[in-house]
Write an enzyme that holds these catalytic residues in place. Structure first.
Site, short mmCIF file in Angstrom:
data_model
loop_
_atom_site.label_atom_id
_atom_site.label_comp_id
_atom_site.label_asym_id
_atom_site.label_seq_id
_atom_site.Cartn_x
_atom_site.Cartn_y
_atom_site.Cartn_z
N ASP A 80 4.77 -18.91 0.97
CA ASP A 80 4.43 -17.56 0.51
C ASP A 80 3.21 -17.65 -0.41
OD1 ASP A 80 4.54 -14.87 0.01
OD2 ASP A 80 6.15 -15.02 -1.48
N ASP B 224 1.25 -12.44 4.33
CA ASP B 224 1.04 -13.64 3.49
C ASP B 224 2.22 -14.61 3.49
OD1 ASP B 224 2.88 -12.29 1.89
OD2 ASP B 224 1.94 -12.99 0.05
N GLU B 225 3.04 -14.56 4.53
CA GLU B 225 4.21 -15.45 4.58
C GLU B 225 4.30 -16.14 5.93
OE1 GLU B 225 8.21 -13.64 3.13
OE2 GLU B 225 6.84 -12.06 3.71
P1 TTP Z 1 4.08 -10.25 -2.06
O1 TTP Z 1 4.14 -11.59 -1.41
O2 TTP Z 1 5.31 -9.47 -2.19
O3 TTP Z 1 3.52 -10.39 -3.52
P2 TTP Z 1 2.28 -11.17 -4.05
O4 TTP Z 1 1.76 -12.14 -3.06
O5 TTP Z 1 1.28 -10.18 -4.57
O6 TTP Z 1 2.87 -11.91 -5.31
P3 TTP Z 1 3.90 -13.09 -5.34
O7 TTP Z 1 3.14 -14.26 -5.87
O8 TTP Z 1 4.94 -12.63 -6.29
O9 TTP Z 1 4.43 -13.34 -3.97
O10 TTP Z 1 3.02 -9.36 -1.31
C1 TTP Z 1 1.87 -9.91 -0.67
C2 TTP Z 1 0.76 -8.88 -0.71
O11 TTP Z 1 1.17 -7.72 -0.05
C3 TTP Z 1 0.43 -8.45 -2.11
O12 TTP Z 1 -0.54 -9.31 -2.70
C4 TTP Z 1 -0.04 -7.06 -1.93
C5 TTP Z 1 0.66 -6.56 -0.69
N1 TTP Z 1 1.75 -5.63 -1.05
C6 TTP Z 1 1.52 -4.26 -1.00
O13 TTP Z 1 0.41 -3.84 -0.65
N2 TTP Z 1 2.52 -3.40 -1.31
C7 TTP Z 1 3.75 -3.84 -1.69
O14 TTP Z 1 4.63 -3.02 -1.98
C8 TTP Z 1 3.99 -5.24 -1.72
C9 TTP Z 1 5.33 -5.76 -2.12
C10 TTP Z 1 2.96 -6.10 -1.41
#
Ligand code: TTP
Length: 713
Positions: A18, A120-121
């Site tokens: 992730d 992003d996963e």
């Molecule tokens: P996430 O993987 O949930 O979060 P993140 O990568 O920002 O942070 P973390 O290190 O805690 O994993 O989400 C990935 C991307 O998806 C995030 O950078 C922005 C987008 N996103 C949105 O646009 N809306 C949302 O509600 C969420 C949860 C994420």
């Protein structure tokens, strides 16, 4: 409802990777001065500084959260840098993030089966690589363990406070460890190296979980962020799961989790362990009951699918508060924007990955004015996709009206000019799903002809043509007609609705998962909503009717004629044109030359010249066929004297298309097939094999039914 799958070995090595604060990292790469600074990416809507969608870890230390708006974030962290998400067509444009995600996927996929789970996963099945490493160079024989691996968190490992790395090193080097732990150690080493490669090649950091199944790997990847990895040895599974709030488990965040809490008093996974499998089955059915029983014990048979590309494409937008849409015209305007974006993405998927989507779905959030108590949801609607922006826009708008009719009742939809009665739209999302690769056969055939037909002046054109041809062949109505016309290489030129309806028959597929983070408004479970539209006909020969009923310009279409294209029914016209169709074969003799003649036929300029001159073509029949192909592509009707002679009894473009691009597969001469290389022969035979299709259409299951007037109207 989750479904229990056959359990697979608990010696699998699965990783979940992730990205850390992903959108922020992408923006920091664009603007390196932002690195190390408290930063957040904010939504397009700039009200109160815009809603935060990604927050850097530096900003999190100040208490900045994703739920805040920019102005609130400034209050808790005055030096925060707010970066607005890129904008296109009046909404967030996520392509830069999607592309950045693809860069990462291409690196992670080097070591094993890779499933892109969201923007992003990624899940990786590293079992084979780990086994190879264990057999050839196990960790205990390594001279050193890389620093990144030594920073791993190994659940259940007693770490010596100040010297955690030394404890981890010993765990990696333990030569008498359990076989599963040894494999996990190999997996952890592989993942640490992959993460370093990602950092080196993309400048992005990521976190990972390494375990024996997807469920555990996903839980672990979020435990130690940013830029760290967590390993879940088999014996630590219970310790990890027991204290976990039930709603944190994958698939239990929604109704099922709530039911466990409310109906069975289950608040943690540990609570769930007190229920027998039988008891859970009594409550939730055999499958879900078994799934729950297994999940509580960390058992999951979910496989990592081999998928580097998204399973669906979506484009959405929210219209909160005063921005809610209250007129049909405003809905249409926004749907047009969303469809344009979707269409572009579908085309680039087609061009880059040779993939086609089959289902178009519309999801809407709405409320009724003067009816605050109504809890009725705006129904989601789906239909088969027709490629081309104008067609997608048209179908999306029709889906909207079909949904609206159900939502408010047909009696109350009456509009006066642009004025509506009683509804407001707060979210629109259009998505394309059931995306399949165009079968590889034609792609390799294309490659083959790419090499063979070197004299060709418009080689690329011909390759495209074959590729489209195959797309259509694969899903044609009865499998015995091969058609060239349904999709065109210059798809963009097809956008104007010319009355040439290029239909895409649909195929049954497994349920999809959308990229839930990918859009500003994409409902959580597109799939559930797809299934709620169960009356969409999932069989090919119903497509024509379905689309006809959707098309507001349906009058342009002759349903019977279009069906002929799909179903291969032999009308008088069809039979007449057959002679014409086969002429090139007879004249040229071999499939090779036949294809060659097609691919070498007309460069676009010549074609334009011929049309411009409006002269009768002196070219061969195959040349005429290429002319007509271009006509279909461009949505123009050629001058009459360019039509093949035998089609003079026919009228309109459908005849032209049928004449030029349909022929019966059982008439292909085996001798000509035998002239192709063995592997190509096999592929061609796969195309030609008649597809048996179950007649699964139920009475009342057509889209048509959705467009019948509501009973109470
Ligand atoms: P996430 O993987 O949930 O979060 P993140 O990568 O920002 O942070 P973390 O290190 O805690 O994993 O989400 C990935 C991307 O998806 C995030 O950078 C922005 C987008 N996103 C949105 O646009 N809306 C949302 O509600 C969420 C949860 C994420």
């Amino acid at each position: 409802m989750p479904v229990s799958r056959a359990q697979s070995s608990d010696s699998r090595i699965i990783a979940h990777v992730d990205m850390d604060c992903f959108y922020v990292q992408v923006e920091q790469r664009k603007q390196p001065t932002l690195r190390g600074q408290p930063t957040a990416v904010v939504q397009y809507n700039s009200w109160k500084g815009g809603g935060l969608i990604a927050v850097s870890y530096e900003a999190r230390m100040f208490g900045v959260k994703r739920s805040m708006r920019g102005s609130e974030a400034k209050e808790v962290c005055p030096e925060i840098q707010l970066v607005q998400v890129p904008v296109a067509r009046g909404k967030a444009d996520l392509s830069v993030y999607r592309n950045a995600g693809s860069e990462v996927v291409s690196i992670l996929s080097r070591k094993g089966r890779c499933e892109r789970a969201s923007i992003d996963e990624v899940y990786l099945d590293l079992t084979e690589s780990a086994e190879t490493m264990l057999a050839e160079l196990p960790p205990h024989r390594l001279e050193s363990i890389n620093e990144e691996a030594l920073k791993s968190h190994v659940l259940g490992l007693d770490v010596d406070g100040d010297n955690a790395r030394e404890s981890v090193r010993k765990w990696f080097l333990k030569s008498d460890a359990d076989h599963r732990d040894k494999l996990l150690a190999c997996g952890a080493l592989i993942v640490s190296e992959l993460r370093l490669q990602v950092l080196e090649e993309t400048e992005f950091t990521c976190s990972a979980g390494i375990a024996h199944n997807k469920m555990l790997a996903k839980l672990a990847s979020g435990m130690n962020k940013p830029a760290q990895q967590t390993v879940v040895p088999f014996l630590s599974v219970n310790k990890l799961l027991e204290p976990l709030p039930i709603k944190k488990m994958k698939q239990l965040g929604g109704k099922l989790g709530t039911s466990l809490q409310v109906d069975l008093g289950v608040n943690t996974v540990g609570d769930l362990l007190h229920f027998s499998e039988q008891k859970l089955q009594e409550h939730y059915g055999i499958n879900t009951g078994t799934w729950l029983w297994n999940a509580a014990r960390g058992i999951s048979g979910d496989e990592v699918e081999s998928r580097l590309l998204p399973k669906s494409h979506g484009s959405g937008k929210t219209f909160p508060g005063p921005r809610a849409l209250k007129t049909s015209a405003s809905v249409q305007k926004w749907l047009n924007e969303l469809c344009e974006e979707l269409s572009e993405r579908l085309l680039s998927d087609l061009e880059q990955n040779k993939r086609i989507a089959h289902t178009l779905s519309l999801h809407v959030n709405a409320y009724k004015l003067n009816d605050s108590e109504s809890v009725k949801k705006f129904p989601s609607k789906s239909c088969p996709i027709r490629y081309g922006t104008a067609k997608i826009q048209e179908d999306a708008f029709n889906l909207f009206h079909a949904g609206l009719r159900e939502y408010v009742g047909s009696c109350t939809i009456k509009t006066k000019g642009n004025l509506h009665h009683g509804w407001a739209i707060t979210g629109l999302s259009i998505s394309a799903s059931k995306i399949v690769e165009i079968p590889s056969g034609t792609r390799s055939i294309s490659k083959y002809f790419d090499n063979q037909v070197k004299t060709c002046t418009s080689e690329k054109q011909s390759i495209d043509l074959f590729t489209q041809y195959d797309a259509d062949v694969s899903y044609s109505g009865n499998g015995s007609y091969l058609k060239f016309h349904s999709m065109c290489p210059q798809m963009k030129n097809c956008e104007e609705d010319t009355g040439n309806k290029h239909f895409m028959p649909i195929v049954n597929q497994d349920k999809d998962q959308n990229e839930s983070k990918d859009e500003s408004f994409i409902p959580k479970s597109i799939d559930e909503q797809h299934s709620s539209f169960s009356t969409v006909r999932q069989q090919q020969d119903g497509v024509t009717q379905d689309i006809l009923s959707l098309s507001s310009s349906g009058a342009e279409l002759n349903q019977k004629e279009t069906k002929i294209d799909f179903l291969g029914e032999e009308t008088e016209h069809g039979l007449k044109s057959k002679e014409q169709k086969w002429k090139p074969y007879k004249e040229k003799g071999t499939i090779l030359r036949y294809f060659g003649s097609r691919s070498c036929s007309l460069p676009k300029e010549d074609h334009d010249k011929i049309l411009g001159d409006n002269k009768a073509s002196s070219s061969s029949d195959s040349k005429v066929m290429v002319d007509s192909f271009f006509e279909v592509v461009e949505g123009k009707l050629p001058p009459k004297n360019l039509l093949p002679r035998t089609s003079t009894t026919l009228s309109g473009q459908d005849e032209l298309r049928r004449t030029a691009w349909s022929y019966k597969s059982d008439e292909i001469d085996q001798i000509t097939l035998n002239e192709l290389p063995i592997e190509i022969q096999a592929e061609v035979r796969t195309w030609l094999r008649p597809h048996k299709r179950a007649n699964t259409m139920k009475k009342g299951s057509s889209i048509l039914d959705y467009f019948l007037p509501a009973r109470n109207s």
